[in-house]
Design an enzyme around this catalytic site. Structure first.
Site, PDB file in Angstrom:
ATOM      1  N   MET A  92       0.803  -1.218   0.000  1.00 29.43           N
ATOM      2  CA  MET A  92       0.000   0.000   0.000  1.00 29.43           C
ATOM      3  C   MET A  92       0.841   1.276   0.000  1.00 29.43           C
ATOM      4  O   MET A  92       0.627   2.176   0.800  1.00 29.43           O
ATOM      5  CB  MET A  92      -0.947  -0.012   1.209  1.00 29.43           C
ATOM      6  CG  MET A  92      -1.935  -1.161   1.180  1.00 29.43           C
ATOM      7  SD  MET A  92      -2.883  -1.215  -0.362  1.00 29.43           S
ATOM      8  CE  MET A  92      -4.134  -2.418   0.041  1.00 29.43           C
ATOM      9  N   ILE A  94       2.475   4.208  -2.810  1.00 32.08           N
ATOM     10  CA  ILE A  94       2.610   4.678  -4.186  1.00 32.08           C
ATOM     11  C   ILE A  94       4.098   4.695  -4.521  1.00 32.08           C
ATOM     12  O   ILE A  94       4.911   5.180  -3.731  1.00 32.08           O
ATOM     13  CB  ILE A  94       1.994   6.086  -4.333  1.00 32.08           C
ATOM     14  CG1 ILE A  94       0.481   5.996  -4.141  1.00 32.08           C
ATOM     15  CG2 ILE A  94       2.337   6.699  -5.691  1.00 32.08           C
ATOM     16  CD1 ILE A  94      -0.211   7.332  -4.030  1.00 32.08           C
ATOM     17  N   HIS A 111      -5.102  -6.065  -8.033  1.00 30.08           N
ATOM     18  CA  HIS A 111      -6.000  -5.016  -7.522  1.00 30.08           C
ATOM     19  C   HIS A 111      -7.416  -5.579  -7.419  1.00 30.08           C
ATOM     20  O   HIS A 111      -7.882  -6.261  -8.335  1.00 30.08           O
ATOM     21  CB  HIS A 111      -5.976  -3.804  -8.459  1.00 30.08           C
ATOM     22  CG  HIS A 111      -6.852  -2.689  -7.980  1.00 30.08           C
ATOM     23  ND1 HIS A 111      -6.489  -1.857  -6.946  1.00 30.08           N
ATOM     24  CD2 HIS A 111      -8.088  -2.297  -8.373  1.00 30.08           C
ATOM     25  CE1 HIS A 111      -7.463  -0.998  -6.721  1.00 30.08           C
ATOM     26  NE2 HIS A 111      -8.444  -1.239  -7.571  1.00 30.08           N
ATOM     27  N   ALA A 175     -10.855 -15.169  -5.799  1.00 31.49           N
ATOM     28  CA  ALA A 175     -10.496 -15.073  -7.215  1.00 31.49           C
ATOM     29  C   ALA A 175      -9.073 -14.535  -7.373  1.00 31.49           C
ATOM     30  O   ALA A 175      -8.321 -14.975  -8.257  1.00 31.49           O
ATOM     31  CB  ALA A 175     -11.502 -14.179  -7.944  1.00 31.49           C
ATOM     32  N   GLU A 176      -8.696 -13.594  -6.513  1.00 35.34           N
ATOM     33  CA  GLU A 176      -7.321 -13.069  -6.561  1.00 35.34           C
ATOM     34  C   GLU A 176      -6.318 -14.208  -6.392  1.00 35.34           C
ATOM     35  O   GLU A 176      -5.309 -14.274  -7.090  1.00 35.34           O
ATOM     36  CB  GLU A 176      -7.108 -12.032  -5.448  1.00 35.34           C
ATOM     37  CG  GLU A 176      -7.927 -10.768  -5.622  1.00 35.34           C
ATOM     38  CD  GLU A 176      -7.637  -9.733  -4.531  1.00 35.34           C
ATOM     39  OE1 GLU A 176      -6.472  -9.568  -4.147  1.00 35.34           O
ATOM     40  OE2 GLU A 176      -8.590  -9.088  -4.070  1.00 35.34           O
TER      41      GLU A 176
HETATM   42  C1  GAR Z   1      -5.932  -7.532  -1.776  1.00 37.93           C
HETATM   43  O1  GAR Z   1      -7.330  -7.510  -1.936  1.00 37.93           O
HETATM   44  C2  GAR Z   1      -5.257  -6.776  -2.886  1.00 37.93           C
HETATM   45  O2  GAR Z   1      -5.886  -6.931  -4.119  1.00 37.93           O
HETATM   46  C3  GAR Z   1      -5.373  -5.357  -2.384  1.00 37.93           C
HETATM   47  O3  GAR Z   1      -5.109  -5.433  -1.015  1.00 37.93           O
HETATM   48  C4  GAR Z   1      -5.519  -6.724  -0.547  1.00 37.93           C
HETATM   49  C5  GAR Z   1      -4.356  -7.352   0.167  1.00 37.93           C
HETATM   50  O4  GAR Z   1      -4.744  -8.566   0.750  1.00 37.93           O
HETATM   51  N1  GAR Z   1      -4.476  -4.473  -3.091  1.00 37.93           N
HETATM   52  C6  GAR Z   1      -4.780  -3.218  -3.389  1.00 37.93           C
HETATM   53  O5  GAR Z   1      -5.806  -2.674  -3.056  1.00 37.93           O
HETATM   54  C7  GAR Z   1      -3.713  -2.494  -4.190  1.00 37.93           C
HETATM   55  N2  GAR Z   1      -4.264  -1.351  -4.846  1.00 37.93           N
HETATM   56  P1  GAR Z   1      -3.647  -9.622   1.183  1.00 37.93           P
HETATM   57  O6  GAR Z   1      -2.626  -8.861   2.026  1.00 37.93           O
HETATM   58  O7  GAR Z   1      -4.407 -10.620   2.005  1.00 37.93           O
HETATM   59  O8  GAR Z   1      -3.024 -10.216  -0.040  1.00 37.93           O
END
Ligand code: GAR
Length: 218
Positions: A92, A94, A111, A175-176
């Site tokens: 998180m 930039i 994302h 899905a991610e």
């Molecule tokens: C996930 O949903 C990812 O897509 C999002 O943060 C989450 C992290 O979860 N990323 C963003 O929003 C980037 N713009 P995780 O730490 O359990 O993988």
């Protein structure tokens, strides 16, 4: 088989990192995660990495005077760790154009929305507020503009009538965890490249746009 060394950058829970770690267990998965970096020392993702025997490093953005200095430290750590590719997995921060330029075509991000809809944070709340019926997630190459960049693969996820932000987020996250390891496999095996700012596909077996089915395995 050659295993491409990869660095994964996290800021939080690291469930996407876990999906990548799990994928790496398969002997034919062409990746070795050599380093996990977090800008937050309490990121649970660091624990996941340590448990998997992966080198971890904390680079706190607060310890640097500006983004350039933080990104220079990130770059140095990734290079020192021997990584050739970078995965942002819930990272998180930039990133500066200078840093992004050094990893052009070699850095991907996941994302939680169907880009270009719902950039930034709160993507699930925005999906519910706007009333879309199909939401999802996107893997894209990283460019200097946040949550932009050539799209590699997307998964579409239904928005159900009684969804809350949490229930929708959980469905999208599943899905991610399906598409991120798949995208990294393509990148690491040279079947996915960025040429002149466009995604060059040398894969046809799976559509880039997938209607999410929890039973599908890539
Ligand atoms: C996930 O949903 C990812 O897509 C999002 O943060 C989450 C992290 O979860 N990323 C963003 O929003 C980037 N713009 P995780 O730490 O359990 O993988």
């Amino acid at each position: 088989m050659k295993k491409t060394p990869v660095a994964v950058l996290v800021s939080g829970n690291g469930s996407n990192l876990q999906a990548l770690i799990d994928a790496c267990i398969a002997p034919d998965y062409p990746v070795k995660i050599v380093l996990v970096i977090s800008n937050k020392e309490d990121a649970y993702g660091l624990k996941r990495a340590a448990e998997a025997g992966i080198a971890i490093q904390v680079i706190r953005h607060k310890d640097f005077p500006d983004r350039e200095a933080f990104d220079a430290a990130l770059h140095a750590a990734i290079v020192a760790g021997g990584a050739e590719l970078v995965c942002l997995a819930g990272f998180m921060r930039i990133l500066t154009a200078g840093f992004v330029g050094k990893w052009e075509g070699k850095m991907i991000n996941i994302h939680p929305s169907l880009l270009p809809s719902f950039k930034g944070m709160h993507t699930h709340a925005e999906a519910l507020a706007t009333g879309v019926k199909i939401h999802g997630c996107t893997v894209h190459f990283v460019v200097p503009e946040m949550d932009s960049g050539p799209i590699v693969i997307q998964a579409a996820v239904p928005v159900l009538p009684d969804d809350t932000e949490a229930s929708l987020a959980a469905r999208v996250l599943k899905a991610e965890h399906q598409i991120y390891p798949y995208a990294l496999r393509l990148l690491a095996s040279g079947k996915l490249t960025l040429k002149n700012g466009r995604v060059n596909k040398q894969f046809q077996a799976v559509q880039e746009y997938i209607l999410f089915n929890p039973d599908v395995r890539f």
